[in-house]
Design a protein around this motif. Structure first.
Motif, PDB file in Angstrom:
ATOM      1  N   GLU A  51       0.863  -1.125  -0.085  1.00  0.00           N
ATOM      2  CA  GLU A  51      -0.061   0.108  -0.076  1.00  0.00           C
ATOM      3  C   GLU A  51       0.823   1.295  -0.101  1.00  0.00           C
ATOM      4  O   GLU A  51       0.426   2.328  -0.800  1.00  0.00           O
ATOM      5  N   ALA A  52       2.037   1.146   0.751  1.00  0.00           N
ATOM      6  CA  ALA A  52       2.775   2.393   0.762  1.00  0.00           C
ATOM      7  C   ALA A  52       3.619   2.733  -0.470  1.00  0.00           C
ATOM      8  O   ALA A  52       3.690   3.605  -0.813  1.00  0.00           O
ATOM      9  N   ALA A  53       4.038   1.415  -1.001  1.00  0.00           N
ATOM     10  CA  ALA A  53       4.852   1.463  -2.216  1.00  0.00           C
ATOM     11  C   ALA A  53       3.568   2.262  -3.618  1.00  0.00           C
ATOM     12  O   ALA A  53       4.055   3.058  -4.149  1.00  0.00           O
ATOM     13  N   LYS A  54       2.614   2.025  -3.359  1.00  0.00           N
ATOM     14  CA  LYS A  54       1.480   2.331  -4.350  1.00  0.00           C
ATOM     15  C   LYS A  54       1.385   3.975  -4.158  1.00  0.00           C
ATOM     16  O   LYS A  54       1.225   4.686  -4.938  1.00  0.00           O
ATOM     17  N   LYS A  55       1.086   4.191  -2.843  1.00  0.00           N
ATOM     18  CA  LYS A  55       1.153   5.691  -2.353  1.00  0.00           C
ATOM     19  C   LYS A  55       2.005   6.514  -2.828  1.00  0.00           C
ATOM     20  O   LYS A  55       1.871   7.588  -3.395  1.00  0.00           O
ATOM     21  N   ASN A  56       3.307   5.967  -2.799  1.00  0.00           N
ATOM     22  CA  ASN A  56       4.500   7.007  -2.946  1.00  0.00           C
ATOM     23  C   ASN A  56       5.065   6.625  -4.274  1.00  0.00           C
ATOM     24  O   ASN A  56       6.026   7.260  -4.660  1.00  0.00           O
ATOM     25  N   ASN A  57       4.288   5.832  -5.034  1.00  0.00           N
ATOM     26  CA  ASN A  57       4.801   5.637  -6.692  1.00  0.00           C
ATOM     27  C   ASN A  57       6.155   5.139  -6.633  1.00  0.00           C
ATOM     28  O   ASN A  57       7.112   5.367  -7.328  1.00  0.00           O
ATOM     29  N   VAL A  58       6.463   4.137  -5.625  1.00  0.00           N
ATOM     30  CA  VAL A  58       7.799   3.453  -5.650  1.00  0.00           C
ATOM     31  C   VAL A  58       7.639   2.137  -6.171  1.00  0.00           C
ATOM     32  O   VAL A  58       6.533   1.368  -5.955  1.00  0.00           O
ATOM     33  N   SER A  59       8.775   1.568  -6.919  1.00  0.00           N
ATOM     34  CA  SER A  59       8.767   0.417  -7.426  1.00  0.00           C
ATOM     35  C   SER A  59       9.467  -0.805  -6.454  1.00  0.00           C
ATOM     36  O   SER A  59      10.468  -0.316  -5.534  1.00  0.00           O
ATOM     37  N   ILE A  60       8.934  -1.841  -6.598  1.00  0.00           N
ATOM     38  CA  ILE A  60       9.357  -2.886  -5.541  1.00  0.00           C
ATOM     39  C   ILE A  60       9.805  -4.013  -6.571  1.00  0.00           C
ATOM     40  O   ILE A  60       9.193  -4.711  -7.110  1.00  0.00           O
ATOM     41  N   LEU A  61      11.316  -4.082  -6.799  1.00  0.00           N
ATOM     42  CA  LEU A  61      11.989  -5.082  -7.779  1.00  0.00           C
ATOM     43  C   LEU A  61      12.548  -6.299  -6.939  1.00  0.00           C
ATOM     44  O   LEU A  61      13.274  -5.974  -6.083  1.00  0.00           O
ATOM     45  N   PRO A  62      12.021  -7.502  -7.382  1.00  0.00           N
ATOM     46  CA  PRO A  62      12.476  -8.741  -6.525  1.00  0.00           C
ATOM     47  C   PRO A  62      13.841  -8.961  -6.953  1.00  0.00           C
ATOM     48  O   PRO A  62      14.316  -9.058  -7.967  1.00  0.00           O
ATOM     49  N   VAL A  63      14.540  -9.274  -5.881  1.00  0.00           N
ATOM     50  CA  VAL A  63      16.034  -9.798  -5.873  1.00  0.00           C
ATOM     51  C   VAL A  63      16.000 -11.395  -5.735  1.00  0.00           C
ATOM     52  O   VAL A  63      17.003 -12.024  -6.568  1.00  0.00           O
ATOM     53  N   ASP A  64      15.440 -12.147  -4.955  1.00  0.00           N
ATOM     54  CA  ASP A  64      15.294 -13.378  -4.622  1.00  0.00           C
ATOM     55  C   ASP A  64      15.237 -14.279  -6.330  1.00  0.00           C
ATOM     56  O   ASP A  64      14.528 -13.648  -7.149  1.00  0.00           O
ATOM     57  N   SER A  65      15.911 -15.038  -6.590  1.00  0.00           N
ATOM     58  CA  SER A  65      15.978 -15.779  -8.060  1.00  0.00           C
ATOM     59  C   SER A  65      14.722 -16.183  -8.363  1.00  0.00           C
ATOM     60  O   SER A  65      14.174 -15.939  -9.279  1.00  0.00           O
ATOM     61  N   GLU A  66      13.887 -16.677  -7.228  1.00  0.00           N
ATOM     62  CA  GLU A  66      12.539 -17.200  -7.480  1.00  0.00           C
ATOM     63  C   GLU A  66      11.679 -16.132  -8.091  1.00  0.00           C
ATOM     64  O   GLU A  66      10.806 -16.272  -9.138  1.00  0.00           O
ATOM     65  N   HIS A  67      11.709 -14.898  -7.356  1.00  0.00           N
ATOM     66  CA  HIS A  67      10.649 -13.947  -7.641  1.00  0.00           C
ATOM     67  C   HIS A  67      11.086 -13.098  -8.803  1.00  0.00           C
ATOM     68  O   HIS A  67      10.197 -12.556  -9.652  1.00  0.00           O
ATOM     69  N   SER A  68      12.591 -12.997  -9.000  1.00  0.00           N
ATOM     70  CA  SER A  68      12.808 -12.537 -10.215  1.00  0.00           C
ATOM     71  C   SER A  68      12.449 -13.062 -11.228  1.00  0.00           C
ATOM     72  O   SER A  68      12.072 -12.550 -12.494  1.00  0.00           O
ATOM     73  N   ALA A  69      12.482 -14.488 -11.285  1.00  0.00           N
ATOM     74  CA  ALA A  69      12.226 -15.324 -12.515  1.00  0.00           C
ATOM     75  C   ALA A  69      10.681 -15.155 -12.849  1.00  0.00           C
ATOM     76  O   ALA A  69      10.216 -14.926 -13.896  1.00  0.00           O
ATOM     77  N   ILE A  70       9.791 -14.996 -11.784  1.00  0.00           N
ATOM     78  CA  ILE A  70       8.347 -14.603 -11.995  1.00  0.00           C
ATOM     79  C   ILE A  70       8.289 -13.637 -12.608  1.00  0.00           C
ATOM     80  O   ILE A  70       7.532 -13.041 -13.487  1.00  0.00           O
ATOM     81  N   PHE A  71       8.839 -12.439 -11.848  1.00  0.00           N
ATOM     82  CA  PHE A  71       8.624 -11.116 -12.540  1.00  0.00           C
ATOM     83  C   PHE A  71       9.105 -11.082 -13.934  1.00  0.00           C
ATOM     84  O   PHE A  71       8.541 -10.562 -14.839  1.00  0.00           O
ATOM     85  N   GLN A  72      10.248 -11.555 -14.413  1.00  0.00           N
ATOM     86  CA  GLN A  72      10.535 -11.481 -15.767  1.00  0.00           C
ATOM     87  C   GLN A  72       9.433 -12.398 -16.561  1.00  0.00           C
ATOM     88  O   GLN A  72       9.410 -11.862 -17.710  1.00  0.00           O
ATOM     89  N   CYS A  73       9.050 -13.252 -16.286  1.00  0.00           N
ATOM     90  CA  CYS A  73       8.108 -14.218 -17.117  1.00  0.00           C
ATOM     91  C   CYS A  73       6.678 -13.323 -17.093  1.00  0.00           C
ATOM     92  O   CYS A  73       5.865 -13.506 -18.296  1.00  0.00           O
TER      93      CYS A  73
END
Length: 386
Positions: free
Chosen positions: A133-155
């Motif tokens: 909610e805070a990220a959306k309010k402040n227009n902030v990107s949350i980019l995953p670094v864990d290999s699994e979440h990065s993989a899903i993010f890329q897909c």
């Protein structure tokens, strides 16, 4: 020039981040960093990176390094973490600390308008609702670094949410993936720390062996990608080549593959949406690998993973209790205070002991985290090592 705050600089993620940053000095600069107690490695990083600000774990280390590096400003504890994350010139905060300590500096950074490269699972496990909610309010990107979440993010990049049927998180199975429950009764710390695929810190390696780490990833994925738990699946994939996958409504799979090299997801989080070569990349050739294997997850064998889905669906502070109890229990195993299977015992007991009747606030969640740690520490002291 992207200016970075690196929280947890002396750990495995921090070390790999330094490799990425120093490979492209014209693109990145670490202007602040933090570490807890490894003053020797921390001093070497200060000398190498020349940050303006450094957060450390104790007044003793602050005094020791302050004398050696008078040009650097030092802070201590949580205050030091928050200051490092919120410096005016910082563009992105890479949170590589382990445990609940990452929550408050991450929230402070979000409120200061900093993008987050997230390697601290516990931040979203404890407070995913409020963080997102805070990220959306402040227009902030949350980019995953864990290999699994990065993989899903890329897909998922460029895909319509309505086309998604399922997220598939892969799991190596950890150090004891081929042992039975009976065989786990006598395992040692040395055995637990011998991960077959990845080189990581002690706590995360223990979590990998109990599958707690994967449980935290399930909860994190729920918040990162806005996906119901019923659409998140975990499969055993011992090679750790396919880092994770997504399944579309028409049955098509999209997977991200690569070597076991954390520099790739770290670098992608820092350069997104641009891709750059990995300097001194590891050799990777699917023809040499030969085959990839996938097996269904045995939730009886790995009860901590089953418990993650339970607490995730319960919501509220249940994931906080789950994580806090594990942090205390896993570290107690590392310290020789309890046996390996007692980790599961104390986490399950903490979850069963917790009762939630009303909707909780973020302030209450933080207090419940502290209370859970106190309770589990007392149980461990009373019961001792079996």
């Amino acid at each position: 020039m992207k200016k970075i705050a690196l929280l947890g600089a002396t750990g495995s993620i921090g070390t790999n981040t330094v490799d990425v940053v120093t490979a492209y000095p014209e693109l990145f600069q670490i202007v602040s960093l933090t570490f807890h107690s490894n003053s020797e490695k921390g001093a070497a990083l200060i000398k190498q990176l020349k940050p303006r600000y450094v957060g450390v774990g104790s007044e003793r280390i602050k005094k020791e390094l302050g004398d050696r590096f008078p040009e650097v400003e030092f802070g201590v504890g949580e205050e030091g973490l928050i200051k490092a994350a919120t410096l005016e010139e910082v563009d992105v905060v890479l949170t590589a600390v382990t445990g609940s300590v990452g929550l408050n500096p991450t929230m402070a950074a979000i409120e200061a308008g900093k993008d987050i490269a997230l390697a601290n699972k516990e931040t979203l496990v404890m407070a995913g609702k409020w963080v997102m909610e805070a990220a959306k309010k402040n227009n902030v990107s949350i980019l995953p670094v864990d290999s699994e979440h990065s993989a899903i993010f890329q897909c998922l990049d460029g895909q319509a949410q309505g086309n998604l049927k399922e997220l598939v998180i892969t799991a190596s199975g950890g150090s004891f993936r081929d042992l039975t429950r009976v065989e786990l009764e006598s395992v040692t710390l040395e055995q637990a720390l011998n991960h077959p695929n990845w080189s990581m810190g002690k706590k995360i390696t223990i979590d990998s062996s109990t599958m707690m780490n994967k449980g935290l990833e399930v909860i994190e994925a729920h918040w990162l990608f806005g996906t119901d738990y019923d659409k998140i699946k975990v499969v055993l994939h011992k090679e750790s080549i396919v880092h994770s996958m997504i399944v579309f409504t028409d049955g098509a799979y999209l997977a991200q593959l690569g070597p076991s090299d954390m520099r790739e997801p770290i670098q992608y989080a820092l350069t997104y949406p641009t891709r750059l070569p990995i300097k001194n990349e590891r050799a990777f050739d699917l023809t040499q690998i030969g085959q990839l294997n996938f097996e269904p997850m045995d939730y009886d064998r790995f009860p901590m993973l089953a418990l993650a889905f339970y607490v995730g669906k319960k919501g509220g502070a249940y994931p906080t209790v789950y994580n806090a109890a594990n942090e205390v229990a896993a570290n107690s195993f590392i310290d020789g205070k309890i046996s390996y299977l007692q980790i599961e015992h104390f986490v399950q007991q903490a979850v069963e002991n917790y009762q939630e009747t009303t909707e909780v606030t973020l302030k209450e969640v933080i207090e419940i985290d502290k209370q859970t740690r106190t309770i589990v520490e007392r149980w461990i002291k009373e019961e001792g090592r079996l």
